[in-house]
Design a protein around this motif. Structure first.
Motif, PDB file in Angstrom:
ATOM      1  N   LEU A   1      54.334  28.882  48.878  1.00  0.00           N
ATOM      2  CA  LEU A   1      53.138  29.490  49.650  1.00  0.00           C
ATOM      3  C   LEU A   1      52.988  30.955  49.037  1.00  0.00           C
ATOM      4  N   VAL A   2      53.946  31.557  49.017  1.00  0.00           N
ATOM      5  CA  VAL A   2      54.024  33.057  48.798  1.00  0.00           C
ATOM      6  C   VAL A   2      53.904  33.335  47.260  1.00  0.00           C
ATOM      7  N   VAL A   3      54.695  32.454  46.708  1.00  0.00           N
ATOM      8  CA  VAL A   3      54.906  32.655  45.158  1.00  0.00           C
ATOM      9  C   VAL A   3      53.809  32.083  44.391  1.00  0.00           C
ATOM     10  N   GLY A   4      53.106  31.085  44.996  1.00  0.00           N
ATOM     11  CA  GLY A   4      51.856  30.408  44.241  1.00  0.00           C
ATOM     12  C   GLY A   4      50.834  31.439  43.825  1.00  0.00           C
ATOM     13  N   PRO A   5      50.266  32.239  44.785  1.00  0.00           N
ATOM     14  CA  PRO A   5      49.313  33.038  44.673  1.00  0.00           C
ATOM     15  C   PRO A   5      49.698  34.281  43.935  1.00  0.00           C
ATOM     16  N   VAL A   6      51.031  34.748  43.820  1.00  0.00           N
ATOM     17  CA  VAL A   6      51.573  35.696  43.118  1.00  0.00           C
ATOM     18  C   VAL A   6      51.677  35.011  41.497  1.00  0.00           C
ATOM     19  N   ARG A   7      51.971  33.952  41.461  1.00  0.00           N
ATOM     20  CA  ARG A   7      51.957  33.375  39.859  1.00  0.00           C
ATOM     21  C   ARG A   7      50.592  33.109  39.453  1.00  0.00           C
ATOM     22  N   MET A   8      49.694  32.974  40.318  1.00  0.00           N
ATOM     23  CA  MET A   8      48.224  32.531  39.992  1.00  0.00           C
ATOM     24  C   MET A   8      47.773  34.283  39.294  1.00  0.00           C
ATOM     25  N   ALA A   9      47.950  35.236  40.345  1.00  0.00           N
ATOM     26  CA  ALA A   9      47.801  36.696  39.838  1.00  0.00           C
ATOM     27  C   ALA A   9      48.356  37.111  38.469  1.00  0.00           C
ATOM     28  N   ALA A  10      49.526  36.610  38.318  1.00  0.00           N
ATOM     29  CA  ALA A  10      50.137  36.851  36.997  1.00  0.00           C
ATOM     30  C   ALA A  10      49.550  36.355  35.845  1.00  0.00           C
TER      31      ALA A  10
ATOM     32  N   THR B   1      46.532  35.169  35.791  1.00  0.00           N
ATOM     33  CA  THR B   1      45.065  35.656  35.464  1.00  0.00           C
ATOM     34  C   THR B   1      45.236  37.187  34.810  1.00  0.00           C
ATOM     35  N   SER B   2      46.423  37.810  35.027  1.00  0.00           N
ATOM     36  CA  SER B   2      46.297  39.110  34.532  1.00  0.00           C
ATOM     37  C   SER B   2      46.788  38.975  33.061  1.00  0.00           C
ATOM     38  N   GLU B   3      47.677  37.739  32.798  1.00  0.00           N
ATOM     39  CA  GLU B   3      47.781  37.787  31.420  1.00  0.00           C
ATOM     40  C   GLU B   3      46.372  37.296  30.403  1.00  0.00           C
ATOM     41  N   ARG B   4      45.543  36.610  31.273  1.00  0.00           N
ATOM     42  CA  ARG B   4      44.566  36.033  30.582  1.00  0.00           C
ATOM     43  C   ARG B   4      43.573  37.511  30.553  1.00  0.00           C
ATOM     44  N   LEU B   5      43.452  38.094  31.588  1.00  0.00           N
ATOM     45  CA  LEU B   5      42.642  39.421  31.403  1.00  0.00           C
ATOM     46  C   LEU B   5      43.244  40.227  30.035  1.00  0.00           C
ATOM     47  N   ALA B   6      44.499  40.381  30.088  1.00  0.00           N
ATOM     48  CA  ALA B   6      45.084  41.205  28.881  1.00  0.00           C
ATOM     49  C   ALA B   6      44.731  40.514  27.592  1.00  0.00           C
ATOM     50  N   ALA B   7      44.540  39.181  27.442  1.00  0.00           N
ATOM     51  CA  ALA B   7      44.251  38.566  26.299  1.00  0.00           C
ATOM     52  C   ALA B   7      42.827  38.497  26.058  1.00  0.00           C
ATOM     53  N   GLY B   8      42.036  39.273  26.779  1.00  0.00           N
ATOM     54  CA  GLY B   8      40.587  39.526  26.369  1.00  0.00           C
ATOM     55  C   GLY B   8      39.663  38.757  27.371  1.00  0.00           C
ATOM     56  N   GLN B   9      40.016  37.636  28.091  1.00  0.00           N
ATOM     57  CA  GLN B   9      39.116  36.862  29.094  1.00  0.00           C
ATOM     58  C   GLN B   9      38.896  37.563  30.288  1.00  0.00           C
ATOM     59  N   LEU B  10      37.893  38.398  30.010  1.00  0.00           N
ATOM     60  CA  LEU B  10      37.652  39.361  31.260  1.00  0.00           C
ATOM     61  C   LEU B  10      36.730  38.763  32.215  1.00  0.00           C
TER      62      LEU B  10
ATOM     63  N   ARG C   1      39.089  35.329  37.265  1.00  0.00           N
ATOM     64  CA  ARG C   1      39.280  35.593  38.577  1.00  0.00           C
ATOM     65  C   ARG C   1      40.055  34.924  39.319  1.00  0.00           C
ATOM     66  N   ILE C   2      40.623  35.400  40.612  1.00  0.00           N
ATOM     67  CA  ILE C   2      41.552  34.874  41.419  1.00  0.00           C
ATOM     68  C   ILE C   2      40.672  33.969  42.375  1.00  0.00           C
TER      69      ILE C   2
ATOM     70  N   ILE D   1      46.886  37.192  51.540  1.00  0.00           N
ATOM     71  CA  ILE D   1      46.847  36.788  50.127  1.00  0.00           C
ATOM     72  C   ILE D   1      45.230  36.904  49.764  1.00  0.00           C
ATOM     73  N   ALA D   2      44.595  36.541  50.681  1.00  0.00           N
ATOM     74  CA  ALA D   2      43.129  36.605  50.453  1.00  0.00           C
ATOM     75  C   ALA D   2      42.806  38.055  50.031  1.00  0.00           C
ATOM     76  N   THR D   3      43.495  38.920  50.886  1.00  0.00           N
ATOM     77  CA  THR D   3      42.845  40.336  50.606  1.00  0.00           C
ATOM     78  C   THR D   3      43.295  40.738  49.323  1.00  0.00           C
ATOM     79  N   LEU D   4      44.754  40.305  48.909  1.00  0.00           N
ATOM     80  CA  LEU D   4      45.119  40.622  47.681  1.00  0.00           C
ATOM     81  C   LEU D   4      44.024  40.270  46.424  1.00  0.00           C
ATOM     82  N   ALA D   5      43.694  38.898  46.472  1.00  0.00           N
ATOM     83  CA  ALA D   5      42.856  38.363  45.666  1.00  0.00           C
ATOM     84  C   ALA D   5      41.369  39.096  45.403  1.00  0.00           C
TER      85      ALA D   5
END
Length: 533
Positions: free
Chosen positions: A230-239, A241-250, A253-254, A262-266
Motif C-alpha cells: 500500500l505504501v510502496v505502490g504509490p512510491v513506485r508509481m511516482a518513480a 512517472t518521474s522516469e517518463r517525465l525525464a524521458a520527455g513525456q511531460l 501525472r500521478i 499519499i494523495a497529498t504527495l500526488a
C-alpha cells in the motif's frame, strides 16, 4: 542438460534485493519476527518443560514416600505376625509399595528391593526385582551408595532412560530409599517411574508453540506485504512517472485518490510537474526562437558578407598602389573579413547542432592518413612558430567508419591550439587503435592550463588567455564544435593539462558506427616523448 548456474542465480537474487524495497522490508520484518518468536518460543518451551518436570518429580517423590511407608508397614507387620515368613512379607511389601505409588497406568512404575551389601547373615528374604529392571544398567553405584549410607528415610533420585521393546527409550526417574527388614537387616527399595506421558504432553505443548509461532510469522509477513504494498505502490508509481517525465513525456501525472498523505504527495508531485512542463515549454520555445534567430541572421549575413569580401579582395589585391596607411587598412579589412567568415560558418554549424539538424556521411577512413593531411596543412604555421610536428603511430587497425570532414576539422583545431600555446616546443600526435576503438592524442609541452581552465575549455566563446596573440584566427567555438563532432560519432574528446607541462587532447572514436565505447587505446596523456634537449 546444462548445470544450474548458482552464480547467475545469486547475482539475480542480489540484484532483486537491491532493487526491491518491498522485498527488503518484508524479508527484514519476517527475519526479525522469526528471531523474536524463536527467542520467546524457546524461553516458553524451556520454562514449560522445567515446570512440567518439577511438577511430575514432586508427584514421584510423594508417591515414593508413600510407597516406602507402605512397604515398611508390611515388614513391621511381619515381625508382629510370626506366621508370615519373610518371603511372604517381601511380596506383600512390594505389592503395597506399588499400590501406594498411585501410578496412573499399570506398568508405569517398576520396583526393585535389594539387600544392602556387606551385611552379615543369609540374604533372606531374597531380592525382588521387576523384570524390566536391569540392576547394573538402571541403578548406578553412586545412587546405591547414597541410599545405603542414609541414616534417615530420605529419598534419592536420578533420571534414567527406559528402553522399550521397539528399541526406543522413554524418559524415567528412579527413586531410592532405605527399608529395615526384621531379622534380616537393611534393604534398599528402588521405584522406577515412566515419564513418557509427561514427555508426550511436553512435546505436544512445544509443537503447538512452534506451529503457532510459524503461523504468527507467516501472518506478520502477509500483513507486512500488504502494508508495504500500500505504501510502496504509490512510491513506485511516482518513480515511474518521474522516469517518463525525464524521458520527455511531460503530460504524464500521478492519479490523485483520497485525502491521505499519499494523495497529498500526488497533488504536490503533479503541481511540480505542471510547473516544470510550463517552464520547459517556455524555455523550449525561447530556445527555438534563439536558434531560428541565429540561423536566420547567419544566413542573412552571407549576402552582404560576400559583397564585402569581394570588395575587400579587390582592395587587398591593389594594396601595393595605396599609401602605406591605406594599404595597412586593406590588409586589416581582408584579415577581419576572413575571420568574420570563419565565425559565421561556426555559428551556422552550432545552430545546426542546437536544432538537431546535423547528419554524417561516414565511410571507412584511414585515421593515420587524416592525421598526416592535418599535419601537412599546418606545417608552415608550426614552422613559423618554431614547433616541430611529430607523428607516432605504432601500427594496427587504424581504419574506422567516420565522417572524414568532421574529423579533419577536429584535428586542425587541436593542432592549431597546440601551435598557439606550445611555446615553440615540439608537438607530438599519437595514433593507436584496438579492435573496438581508435584514438588520436595531440600533445604539446607549452604553458598548460589550470584545473579551473580545464573545466571550461569546451565552453563556447571561452578562451584560456584572451590576451595571448593567436595566429590561427580562432573564434572561441572550435573546441565546442569539436566536442559536438566527437559526440556525433559516439566518441570522446578529453583533455589533460598541467601548468608549465603542456596539454594533451585525446579523441577516441568507435571503429564501427553505433558501437558504444568502453575504453581508449591511448592513455591520457600517452607515454610522454619529451621535448628535444
Amino acid at each position: 542438460m546444462r548445470d544450474f548456474d548458482w552464480r547467475a542465480w545469486l547475482r539475480g537474487l542480489a540484484g532483486l534485493w537491491r532493487s526491491s524495497l518491498q522485498l527488503r522490508t518484508v524479508a527484514i520484518t519476517v527475519l526479525l519476527s522469526a528471531i523474536a518468536v524463536g527467542v520467546i518460543g524457546t524461553y516458553m518451551s524451556f520454562s514449560v518443560g522445567n515446570n512440567a518436570f518439577e511438577s511430575r518429580l514432586d508427584q514421584v517423590l510423594a508417591s515414593s514416600a508413600r510407597s516406602n511407608v507402605a512397604a515398611q508397614f508390611r515388614f513391621d507387620g511381619s515381625e508382629q505376625n510370626q506366621d508370615i515368613d519373610l518371603e511372604r512379607a517381601m511380596s506383600l511389601a512390594s505389592q503395597g509399595a506399588l499400590q501406594a505409588s498411585s501410578s496412573p497406568e499399570p506398568g508405569d512404575t517398576l520396583i526393585a528391593i535389594l539387600r544392602t551389601e556387606g551385611q552379615p547373615g543369609a540374604n533372606l528374604p531374597i531380592d525382588q526385582v521387576s523384570e524390566a529392571i536391569n540392576v547394573e544398567r538402571d541403578i548406578s553405584p553412586e545412587l546405591r551408595a547414597l541410599v545405603a549410607d542414609s541414616t534417615e528415610r530420605r529419598l534419592y533420585w536420578q533420571s534414567i532412560p527406559m528402553p522399550q521393546a521397539d528399541g526406543s527409550t522413554d524418559p524415567g526417574v528412579i527413586v531410592g530409599s532405605a527399608l529395615d527388614v526384621p531379622r534380616s537387616g537393611r534393604y534398599e527399595m528402588y521405584l522406577v517411574f515412566n515419564l513418557s506421558s509427561t514427555q508426550d504432553q511436553l512435546t505436544f505443548i512445544q509443537q503447538t508453540l512452534w506451529f503457532g509461532g510459524a503461523a504468527l510469522i507467516i501472518l506478520i509477513g502477509g500483513v507486512t506485504y500488504i502494508v508495504v504494498r500500500l505504501v510502496v505502490g504509490p512510491v513506485r508509481m511516482a518513480a515511474e512517472t518521474s522516469e517518463r517525465l525525464a524521458a520527455g513525456q511531460l503530460e504524464v501525472r500521478i492519479p490523485e485518490r483520497g485525502e491521505d498523505v499519499i494523495a497529498t504527495l500526488a497533488r504536490s508531485f503533479n503541481g511540480m510537474a505542471d510547473s516544470m512542463q510550463r517552464q520547459i515549454t517556455k524555455l523550449a520555445a525561447l530556445s527555438q526562437v534563439q536558434q531560428r534567430f541565429v540561423s536566420d541572421v547567419s544566413h542573412e549575413l552571407r549576402t552582404p558578407l560576400t559583397t564585402i569580401r569581394l570588395a575587400g579582395d579587390v582592395l587587398y589585391d591593389q594594396r601595393d598602389t595605396f599609401p602605406p596607411a591605406t594599404a595597412r587598412t586593406a590588409e586589416l579589412l581582408h584579415t577581419q573579413v576572413e575571420r568574420f567568415e570563419l565565425l559565421l560558418a561556426d555559428l551556422l554549424e552550432m545552430s545546426r547542432y542546437d536544432a538537431g539538424a546535423v547528419d554524417m556521411e561516414t565511410e571507412p577512413t584511414s585515421l593515420v592518413r587524416l592525421v598526416e593531411d592535418a599535419i601537412e596543412s599546418v606545417d608552415t604555421l608550426a614552422t613559423s612558430k618554431g614547433s616541430e610536428l611529430r607523428l607516432e603511430a605504432p601500427g594496427g587497425y587504424f581504419e574506422a567508419d567516420v565522417d572524414a570532414r568532421r574529423i579533419r576539422r577536429i584535428l586542425q583545431n587541436l593542432l592549431g591550439n597546440a601551435i598557439d600555446h606550445g611555446e615553440g616546443k615540439p608537438i607530438v600526435v599519437f595514433v593507436d587503435s584496438d579492435k573496438a576503438a581508435v584514438a588520436i592524442a595531440v600533445r604539446d609541452y607549452g604553458v598548460g592550463m589550470t584545473p579551473a581552465a580545464m573545466e571550461r575549455v569546451f565552453d563556447r566563446f571561452w578562451r584560456a588567455d584572451p590576451s595571448r596573440q593567436r595566429v590561427t584566427g580562432g573564434t572561441g567555438l572550435g573546441l565546442a564544435i569539436s566536442l559536438e563532432d566527437a559526440a556525433l560519432h559516439g566518441g570522446w574528446l578529453e583533455v589533460w593539462s598541467a601548468p608549465g607541462e603542456g596539454s594533451c587532447f585525446r579523441l577516441t572514436l568507435p571503429r564501427q558506427r553505433g558501437v558504444e565505447l568502453v575504453s581508449s587505446p591511448l592513455e591520457l596523456p600517452p607515454v610522454e616523448v619529451g621535448p628535444d634537449e
